[in-house]
Design a protein around this motif. Sequence first.
Motif, PDB file in Angstrom:
ATOM      1  N   MET A   1      -6.948 -36.752  12.438  1.00  0.00           N
ATOM      2  CA  MET A   1      -6.959 -38.066  12.061  1.00  0.00           C
ATOM      3  C   MET A   1      -7.343 -38.434  10.561  1.00  0.00           C
ATOM      4  O   MET A   1      -6.850 -39.298   9.843  1.00  0.00           O
ATOM      5  N   ASN A   2      -8.152 -37.469  10.145  1.00  0.00           N
ATOM      6  CA  ASN A   2      -8.580 -37.569   8.647  1.00  0.00           C
ATOM      7  C   ASN A   2      -7.504 -37.389   7.668  1.00  0.00           C
ATOM      8  O   ASN A   2      -7.155 -37.899   6.879  1.00  0.00           O
ATOM      9  N   PHE A   3      -6.433 -36.318   8.232  1.00  0.00           N
ATOM     10  CA  PHE A   3      -5.226 -36.179   7.430  1.00  0.00           C
ATOM     11  C   PHE A   3      -4.469 -37.321   7.372  1.00  0.00           C
ATOM     12  O   PHE A   3      -4.030 -37.924   6.214  1.00  0.00           O
ATOM     13  N   VAL A   4      -4.176 -38.187   8.348  1.00  0.00           N
ATOM     14  CA  VAL A   4      -3.333 -39.298   8.585  1.00  0.00           C
ATOM     15  C   VAL A   4      -4.053 -40.174   7.577  1.00  0.00           C
ATOM     16  O   VAL A   4      -3.253 -40.993   6.805  1.00  0.00           O
ATOM     17  N   ILE A   5      -5.273 -40.642   7.537  1.00  0.00           N
ATOM     18  CA  ILE A   5      -5.914 -41.558   6.961  1.00  0.00           C
ATOM     19  C   ILE A   5      -5.969 -41.396   5.490  1.00  0.00           C
ATOM     20  O   ILE A   5      -5.649 -42.247   4.513  1.00  0.00           O
ATOM     21  N   GLY A   6      -6.062 -40.079   4.997  1.00  0.00           N
ATOM     22  CA  GLY A   6      -5.812 -39.559   3.652  1.00  0.00           C
ATOM     23  C   GLY A   6      -4.599 -39.836   2.949  1.00  0.00           C
ATOM     24  O   GLY A   6      -4.348 -40.369   1.883  1.00  0.00           O
ATOM     25  N   ILE A   7      -3.517 -39.460   3.789  1.00  0.00           N
ATOM     26  CA  ILE A   7      -2.063 -39.707   3.504  1.00  0.00           C
ATOM     27  C   ILE A   7      -2.161 -41.243   3.245  1.00  0.00           C
ATOM     28  O   ILE A   7      -1.238 -41.694   2.235  1.00  0.00           O
ATOM     29  N   LEU A   8      -2.140 -42.227   4.025  1.00  0.00           N
ATOM     30  CA  LEU A   8      -2.148 -43.453   4.075  1.00  0.00           C
ATOM     31  C   LEU A   8      -2.959 -44.034   2.863  1.00  0.00           C
ATOM     32  O   LEU A   8      -2.418 -44.996   2.153  1.00  0.00           O
ATOM     33  N   SER A   9      -4.088 -43.599   2.531  1.00  0.00           N
ATOM     34  CA  SER A   9      -4.829 -44.167   1.431  1.00  0.00           C
ATOM     35  C   SER A   9      -3.967 -43.747   0.076  1.00  0.00           C
ATOM     36  O   SER A   9      -3.935 -44.555  -0.844  1.00  0.00           O
ATOM     37  N   GLN A  10      -3.587 -42.547  -0.111  1.00  0.00           N
ATOM     38  CA  GLN A  10      -2.661 -42.046  -1.047  1.00  0.00           C
ATOM     39  C   GLN A  10      -1.439 -42.821  -1.302  1.00  0.00           C
ATOM     40  O   GLN A  10      -0.807 -43.095  -2.429  1.00  0.00           O
ATOM     41  N   LEU A  11      -0.782 -43.136   0.009  1.00  0.00           N
ATOM     42  CA  LEU A  11       0.491 -43.917  -0.333  1.00  0.00           C
ATOM     43  C   LEU A  11       0.148 -45.261  -0.739  1.00  0.00           C
ATOM     44  O   LEU A  11       0.864 -45.890  -1.585  1.00  0.00           O
ATOM     45  N   ILE A  12      -0.933 -45.955  -0.279  1.00  0.00           N
ATOM     46  CA  ILE A  12      -1.412 -47.243  -0.980  1.00  0.00           C
ATOM     47  C   ILE A  12      -1.618 -47.146  -2.323  1.00  0.00           C
ATOM     48  O   ILE A  12      -1.330 -47.933  -3.130  1.00  0.00           O
ATOM     49  N   GLY A  13      -2.408 -46.118  -2.618  1.00  0.00           N
ATOM     50  CA  GLY A  13      -2.727 -45.951  -4.053  1.00  0.00           C
ATOM     51  C   GLY A  13      -1.300 -46.058  -5.044  1.00  0.00           C
ATOM     52  O   GLY A  13      -1.192 -46.265  -5.956  1.00  0.00           O
ATOM     53  N   LEU A  14      -0.373 -44.959  -4.593  1.00  0.00           N
ATOM     54  CA  LEU A  14       0.909 -44.700  -5.089  1.00  0.00           C
ATOM     55  C   LEU A  14       1.743 -46.345  -5.127  1.00  0.00           C
ATOM     56  O   LEU A  14       2.208 -46.807  -6.226  1.00  0.00           O
ATOM     57  N   TYR A  15       1.698 -46.756  -4.157  1.00  0.00           N
ATOM     58  CA  TYR A  15       2.258 -48.334  -4.042  1.00  0.00           C
ATOM     59  C   TYR A  15       1.610 -49.230  -5.121  1.00  0.00           C
ATOM     60  O   TYR A  15       2.321 -50.133  -5.842  1.00  0.00           O
ATOM     61  N   SER A  16       0.287 -49.096  -5.274  1.00  0.00           N
ATOM     62  CA  SER A  16      -0.503 -50.160  -6.102  1.00  0.00           C
ATOM     63  C   SER A  16      -0.033 -49.615  -7.545  1.00  0.00           C
ATOM     64  O   SER A  16       0.308 -50.603  -8.366  1.00  0.00           O
ATOM     65  N   TYR A  17       0.280 -48.482  -7.978  1.00  0.00           N
ATOM     66  CA  TYR A  17       0.784 -47.943  -9.379  1.00  0.00           C
ATOM     67  C   TYR A  17       2.226 -48.616  -9.469  1.00  0.00           C
ATOM     68  O   TYR A  17       2.587 -49.228 -10.488  1.00  0.00           O
ATOM     69  N   ALA A  18       2.956 -48.511  -8.228  1.00  0.00           N
ATOM     70  CA  ALA A  18       4.416 -49.115  -8.536  1.00  0.00           C
ATOM     71  C   ALA A  18       4.453 -50.466  -8.804  1.00  0.00           C
ATOM     72  O   ALA A  18       5.210 -51.080  -9.623  1.00  0.00           O
ATOM     73  N   VAL A  19       3.427 -51.148  -8.057  1.00  0.00           N
ATOM     74  CA  VAL A  19       3.431 -52.646  -8.145  1.00  0.00           C
ATOM     75  C   VAL A  19       2.879 -52.940  -9.805  1.00  0.00           C
ATOM     76  O   VAL A  19       3.306 -53.854 -10.464  1.00  0.00           O
ATOM     77  N   ILE A  20       1.949 -52.330 -10.267  1.00  0.00           N
ATOM     78  CA  ILE A  20       1.621 -52.459 -11.485  1.00  0.00           C
ATOM     79  C   ILE A  20       2.699 -52.301 -12.533  1.00  0.00           C
ATOM     80  O   ILE A  20       2.941 -52.979 -13.518  1.00  0.00           O
ATOM     81  N   ILE A  21       3.421 -51.082 -12.353  1.00  0.00           N
ATOM     82  CA  ILE A  21       4.528 -50.910 -13.233  1.00  0.00           C
ATOM     83  C   ILE A  21       5.711 -51.894 -13.344  1.00  0.00           C
ATOM     84  O   ILE A  21       6.169 -52.390 -14.204  1.00  0.00           O
ATOM     85  N   TYR A  22       5.856 -52.374 -12.078  1.00  0.00           N
ATOM     86  CA  TYR A  22       6.945 -53.572 -11.646  1.00  0.00           C
ATOM     87  C   TYR A  22       6.421 -54.758 -12.381  1.00  0.00           C
ATOM     88  O   TYR A  22       7.033 -55.529 -13.314  1.00  0.00           O
ATOM     89  N   ILE A  23       5.059 -55.040 -12.456  1.00  0.00           N
ATOM     90  CA  ILE A  23       4.469 -56.062 -13.268  1.00  0.00           C
ATOM     91  C   ILE A  23       4.455 -55.965 -14.734  1.00  0.00           C
ATOM     92  O   ILE A  23       5.132 -57.065 -15.297  1.00  0.00           O
ATOM     93  N   LEU A  24       4.139 -54.849 -15.231  1.00  0.00           N
ATOM     94  CA  LEU A  24       4.342 -54.623 -16.511  1.00  0.00           C
ATOM     95  C   LEU A  24       5.671 -54.693 -17.059  1.00  0.00           C
ATOM     96  O   LEU A  24       5.916 -54.981 -18.353  1.00  0.00           O
ATOM     97  N   MET A  25       6.582 -54.185 -16.354  1.00  0.00           N
ATOM     98  CA  MET A  25       8.282 -54.459 -16.864  1.00  0.00           C
ATOM     99  C   MET A  25       8.514 -55.756 -17.115  1.00  0.00           C
ATOM    100  O   MET A  25       9.361 -55.987 -17.998  1.00  0.00           O
ATOM    101  N   SER A  26       7.841 -56.848 -16.615  1.00  0.00           N
ATOM    102  CA  SER A  26       8.105 -58.163 -17.022  1.00  0.00           C
ATOM    103  C   SER A  26       7.741 -58.614 -18.349  1.00  0.00           C
ATOM    104  O   SER A  26       8.117 -59.549 -18.955  1.00  0.00           O
ATOM    105  N   TRP A  27       7.099 -57.790 -18.999  1.00  0.00           N
ATOM    106  CA  TRP A  27       6.862 -57.993 -20.413  1.00  0.00           C
ATOM    107  C   TRP A  27       8.024 -57.546 -21.479  1.00  0.00           C
ATOM    108  O   TRP A  27       7.755 -58.195 -22.666  1.00  0.00           O
TER     109      TRP A  27
END
Length: 87
Positions: A1-27
């Motif tokens: 279970m620890n492994f799954v939670i760790g993977i989900l947490s990393q995916l959320i972090g990666l998706y956050s970076y994708a959203v930030i990049i997408y927002i900055l692209m509007s500039w």
Amino acid sequence: MNFVIGILSQLIGLYSYAVIIYILMSWFPNARESAIGQFFARICEPYLEPFRRFIPPLGMIDISPIVALLTLNFAQRGLFALNQMLF
């Protein structure tokens, strides 16, 4: 279970970076029309759209991506707290 939670947490972090990049692209002109911009639009717009529907822009400033990023941050913290409670 620890492994799954760790993977989900990393995916959320990666998706956050994708959203930030997408927002900055509007500039930058025509950045969202590029192939990379269209890729980020396909993965980020489905998540950002519900926030845009409920949070109106303040003049020329759209604050819905900030709320979307805060939601991702809370989800990541929730997973971390769940991990701490379980293990």
